[in-house]
Design a protein around this motif. Structure first.
Motif, PDB file in Angstrom:
ATOM      1  N   GLU A  61     -12.771  -1.443 -18.108  1.00 42.12           N
ATOM      2  CA  GLU A  61     -12.848  -2.782 -16.978  1.00 42.12           C
ATOM      3  C   GLU A  61     -12.310  -3.723 -16.390  1.00 42.12           C
ATOM      4  OE1 GLU A  61     -15.353  -5.797 -19.336  1.00 42.12           O
ATOM      5  OE2 GLU A  61     -16.723  -3.720 -20.142  1.00 42.12           O
ATOM      6  N   HIS A  62     -10.563  -2.807 -16.857  1.00 43.78           N
ATOM      7  CA  HIS A  62      -9.691  -3.452 -16.196  1.00 43.78           C
ATOM      8  C   HIS A  62      -8.923  -2.548 -14.978  1.00 43.78           C
ATOM      9  CE1 HIS A  62      -9.066  -7.067 -19.715  1.00 43.78           C
ATOM     10  NE2 HIS A  62     -10.741  -7.208 -19.102  1.00 43.78           N
ATOM     11  N   LEU A  63      -9.479  -1.479 -14.903  1.00 38.42           N
ATOM     12  CA  LEU A  63      -8.506  -0.794 -14.051  1.00 38.42           C
ATOM     13  C   LEU A  63      -9.291  -1.105 -12.166  1.00 38.42           C
ATOM     14  CD1 LEU A  63      -8.785   2.331 -15.235  1.00 38.42           C
ATOM     15  CD2 LEU A  63      -6.926   0.952 -15.394  1.00 38.42           C
ATOM     16  N   TYR A  64      -8.939  -1.051 -11.948  1.00 42.34           N
ATOM     17  CA  TYR A  64      -8.869  -1.272  -9.847  1.00 42.34           C
ATOM     18  C   TYR A  64      -8.288   0.029  -9.188  1.00 42.34           C
ATOM     19  CZ  TYR A  64      -9.003  -5.993 -10.726  1.00 42.34           C
ATOM     20  OH  TYR A  64      -9.405  -7.245 -12.049  1.00 42.34           O
ATOM     21  N   GLU A  65      -9.234   0.482  -8.493  1.00 43.16           N
ATOM     22  CA  GLU A  65      -8.361   2.355  -7.968  1.00 43.16           C
ATOM     23  C   GLU A  65      -8.787   2.217  -6.364  1.00 43.16           C
ATOM     24  OE1 GLU A  65     -10.967   6.600  -8.147  1.00 43.16           O
ATOM     25  OE2 GLU A  65     -11.231   5.528  -9.589  1.00 43.16           O
ATOM     26  N   ASP A  66      -8.060   2.262  -5.327  1.00 40.72           N
ATOM     27  CA  ASP A  66      -7.449   2.922  -3.712  1.00 40.72           C
ATOM     28  C   ASP A  66      -7.797   4.558  -3.420  1.00 40.72           C
ATOM     29  OD1 ASP A  66      -7.971   0.202  -2.461  1.00 40.72           O
ATOM     30  OD2 ASP A  66      -5.799  -0.525  -3.355  1.00 40.72           O
ATOM     31  N   HIS A  67      -8.566   4.216  -2.258  1.00 39.15           N
ATOM     32  CA  HIS A  67      -8.152   6.162  -1.513  1.00 39.15           C
ATOM     33  C   HIS A  67      -7.515   5.229  -0.809  1.00 39.15           C
ATOM     34  CE1 HIS A  67     -11.153   7.961  -5.238  1.00 39.15           C
ATOM     35  NE2 HIS A  67     -11.142   6.875  -5.051  1.00 39.15           N
ATOM     36  N   ALA A  68      -6.620   5.183  -0.706  1.00 43.47           N
ATOM     37  CA  ALA A  68      -5.869   4.822   1.162  1.00 43.47           C
ATOM     38  C   ALA A  68      -4.129   5.004   0.684  1.00 43.47           C
ATOM     39  CB  ALA A  68      -6.108   3.319   0.745  1.00 43.47           C
ATOM     40  N   SER A  69      -3.903   6.013   1.985  1.00 49.08           N
ATOM     41  CA  SER A  69      -2.160   6.439   1.849  1.00 49.08           C
ATOM     42  C   SER A  69      -1.520   5.373   1.281  1.00 49.08           C
ATOM     43  CB  SER A  69      -2.103   6.570   3.206  1.00 49.08           C
ATOM     44  OG  SER A  69      -0.895   6.839   3.853  1.00 49.08           O
ATOM     45  N   GLY A  70      -0.074   6.289   1.107  1.00 44.82           N
ATOM     46  CA  GLY A  70       0.381   5.633   0.527  1.00 44.82           C
ATOM     47  C   GLY A  70       1.203   4.019   1.179  1.00 44.82           C
ATOM     48  N   LYS A  71       0.974   4.340   2.605  1.00 45.94           N
ATOM     49  CA  LYS A  71       1.931   3.591   3.955  1.00 45.94           C
ATOM     50  C   LYS A  71       1.168   2.470   4.230  1.00 45.94           C
ATOM     51  CE  LYS A  71       5.713   6.623   5.138  1.00 45.94           C
ATOM     52  NZ  LYS A  71       5.878   7.746   6.847  1.00 45.94           N
ATOM     53  N   LYS A  72      -0.592   3.023   4.318  1.00 46.97           N
ATOM     54  CA  LYS A  72      -1.439   1.859   4.669  1.00 46.97           C
ATOM     55  C   LYS A  72      -1.288   0.605   3.782  1.00 46.97           C
ATOM     56  CE  LYS A  72      -6.544   2.162   5.333  1.00 46.97           C
ATOM     57  NZ  LYS A  72      -8.154   2.675   5.814  1.00 46.97           N
ATOM     58  N   ALA A  73      -1.499  -0.443   4.713  1.00 47.44           N
ATOM     59  CA  ALA A  73      -1.359  -1.635   4.202  1.00 47.44           C
ATOM     60  C   ALA A  73      -3.124  -2.507   4.276  1.00 47.44           C
ATOM     61  CB  ALA A  73      -1.096  -2.679   5.470  1.00 47.44           C
ATOM     62  N   ASP A  74      -3.808  -1.845   4.386  1.00 44.42           N
ATOM     63  CA  ASP A  74      -5.424  -2.269   4.007  1.00 44.42           C
ATOM     64  C   ASP A  74      -5.605  -1.762   2.327  1.00 44.42           C
ATOM     65  OD1 ASP A  74      -7.754  -3.565   3.815  1.00 44.42           O
ATOM     66  OD2 ASP A  74      -8.559  -1.790   5.054  1.00 44.42           O
ATOM     67  N   ARG A  75      -5.415  -1.989   1.403  1.00 43.29           N
ATOM     68  CA  ARG A  75      -5.746  -1.309  -0.273  1.00 43.29           C
ATOM     69  C   ARG A  75      -6.606  -2.832  -0.836  1.00 43.29           C
ATOM     70  NH1 ARG A  75      -0.904   1.588  -2.392  1.00 43.29           N
ATOM     71  NH2 ARG A  75       0.852   0.841  -0.895  1.00 43.29           N
ATOM     72  N   PRO A  76      -7.511  -2.680  -0.467  1.00 42.25           N
ATOM     73  CA  PRO A  76      -8.594  -4.256  -1.573  1.00 42.25           C
ATOM     74  C   PRO A  76      -8.633  -4.231  -2.659  1.00 42.25           C
ATOM     75  CG  PRO A  76     -10.004  -2.484  -0.299  1.00 42.25           C
ATOM     76  CD  PRO A  76      -9.080  -1.875   0.487  1.00 42.25           C
ATOM     77  N   GLN A  77      -8.302  -2.909  -2.944  1.00 45.56           N
ATOM     78  CA  GLN A  77      -8.410  -2.758  -4.402  1.00 45.56           C
ATOM     79  C   GLN A  77      -7.118  -3.465  -5.117  1.00 45.56           C
ATOM     80  OE1 GLN A  77     -11.039  -2.520  -7.258  1.00 45.56           O
ATOM     81  NE2 GLN A  77     -11.642  -3.248  -5.186  1.00 45.56           N
ATOM     82  N   LEU A  78      -6.212  -2.605  -4.242  1.00 42.48           N
ATOM     83  CA  LEU A  78      -4.926  -3.259  -5.165  1.00 42.48           C
ATOM     84  C   LEU A  78      -4.560  -4.936  -4.707  1.00 42.48           C
ATOM     85  CD1 LEU A  78      -1.949  -3.619  -5.574  1.00 42.48           C
ATOM     86  CD2 LEU A  78      -0.902  -2.402  -3.181  1.00 42.48           C
ATOM     87  N   ASP A  79      -5.205  -5.509  -3.677  1.00 46.31           N
ATOM     88  CA  ASP A  79      -5.175  -7.274  -3.418  1.00 46.31           C
ATOM     89  C   ASP A  79      -6.067  -7.934  -4.348  1.00 46.31           C
ATOM     90  OD1 ASP A  79      -4.111  -7.177  -1.180  1.00 46.31           O
ATOM     91  OD2 ASP A  79      -5.919  -6.585   0.093  1.00 46.31           O
ATOM     92  N   ALA A  80      -7.215  -7.506  -5.032  1.00 48.49           N
ATOM     93  CA  ALA A  80      -7.469  -8.032  -6.086  1.00 48.49           C
ATOM     94  C   ALA A  80      -7.424  -7.962  -7.189  1.00 48.49           C
ATOM     95  CB  ALA A  80      -8.993  -7.275  -6.149  1.00 48.49           C
ATOM     96  N   LEU A  82      10.285   0.940  -0.889  1.00 47.96           N
ATOM     97  CA  LEU A  82      10.931  -0.086  -1.669  1.00 47.96           C
ATOM     98  C   LEU A  82      10.682  -1.020  -1.119  1.00 47.96           C
ATOM     99  CD1 LEU A  82      13.125   0.476  -3.516  1.00 47.96           C
ATOM    100  CD2 LEU A  82      14.875   0.358  -2.785  1.00 47.96           C
ATOM    101  N   HIS A  83      11.086  -2.135  -0.414  1.00 47.09           N
ATOM    102  CA  HIS A  83      10.536  -3.676  -0.146  1.00 47.09           C
ATOM    103  C   HIS A  83       9.628  -4.156  -0.357  1.00 47.09           C
ATOM    104  CE1 HIS A  83      13.856  -2.932   2.682  1.00 47.09           C
ATOM    105  NE2 HIS A  83      13.864  -1.698   3.639  1.00 47.09           N
ATOM    106  N   HIS A  84       8.216  -3.173  -0.268  1.00 45.90           N
ATOM    107  CA  HIS A  84       7.269  -3.680  -0.723  1.00 45.90           C
ATOM    108  C   HIS A  84       6.778  -3.579  -1.890  1.00 45.90           C
ATOM    109  CE1 HIS A  84       2.284  -3.262  -0.997  1.00 45.90           C
ATOM    110  NE2 HIS A  84       2.881  -4.465  -0.874  1.00 45.90           N
ATOM    111  N   LEU A  85       7.075  -3.259  -2.615  1.00 48.05           N
ATOM    112  CA  LEU A  85       7.796  -2.599  -4.483  1.00 48.05           C
ATOM    113  C   LEU A  85       8.302  -3.618  -4.203  1.00 48.05           C
ATOM    114  CD1 LEU A  85       7.263  -0.835  -6.630  1.00 48.05           C
ATOM    115  CD2 LEU A  85       9.457  -0.406  -6.514  1.00 48.05           C
TER     116      LEU A  85
END
Length: 205
Positions: A33-52, A75-78
């Motif tokens: 229940e504590h897992l969040y999953e995105d289907h998106a390119s690593g370079k894509k800024a729009d990752r709604p599940q990461l934001d959540a 690296l900078h984003h990380l």
């Protein structure tokens, strides 16, 4: 204090599966229940599940990812993500891959991430220095060789972390930083401790 897991695959057509990531995170103790999953390119800024996922984290929680490239776009984003997590008293653990030494809940893991952060800052400064050196070279017209790069705060921090590791090759480190051995030792001791020039440089920034 909960364990929160984040998964990401690059394609949305089903050709990539999160099974490996899912199994590893569950084995590490993350509740499904504590897992969040995105289907998106690593370079894509729009990752709604990461934001959540990032919004759901609370002080004392730990964010777990399968590999470090699942989390940051670069690296900078990380570095920015982990700085934000650290400020919020949230830990980060990487389960496998080259980033598996990153565990900001431990002293050793914090040191490893500190090197990552110094590398990110060093990369930014190096790009800037190379640009300036190129402009100077173009203006000089015919002068061979550019000016040697100066010591910078990012290089000092990277040198401190690197010299603290007994396996560090000093000659290779100097070549990577674009400085002489004498410049290195004026700023940092052989064991990674700050010297007077290093203290002055960091205190002015």
């Amino acid at each position: 204090m909960a364990l929160i897991g984040y998964l990401r695959v690059s394609k949305t057509d089903g050709s990539q599966s999160t099974d490996l990531q899912y199994d590893a995170l569950i084995k590490a103790g993350v509740d499904p229940e504590h897992l969040y999953e995105d289907h998106a390119s690593g370079k894509k800024a729009d990752r709604p599940q990461l934001d959540a996922c990032l919004k759901a984290l609370r002080p004392g929680d730990t964010l777990l990812v399968w590999k470090i490239d699942r989390l940051g776009r670069n690296l900078h984003h990380l570095v920015n993500i982990v700085h934000d997590l650290t400020a919020r008293d949230v830990g980060l653990k990487v389960l496998t891959g080259q980033g598996a030494a990153v565990d900001t809940t431990s002293a050793q893991g914090k040191l490893v991430f500190g090197i990552f952060a110094a590398l990110a800052e060093f990369e930014r400064e190096l790009i800037s220095e190379r640009t300036k050196a190129g402009l100077e070279s173009a203006r000089a017209r015919g002068r061979t060789g550019g000016r040697p790069f100066k010591m910078t705060p990012a290089k000092v921090r990277l040198a401190m972390a690197s010299m603290g590791n007994p396996e560090t090759n000093v000659a290779a480190l100097c070549k990577e930083l674009g400085i002489t051995r004498q410049t290195l030792y004026r700023h940092v001791s052989p064991t990674g401790e700050l010297r007077d020039d290093g203290r002055k440089l960091l205190s002015n920034h």
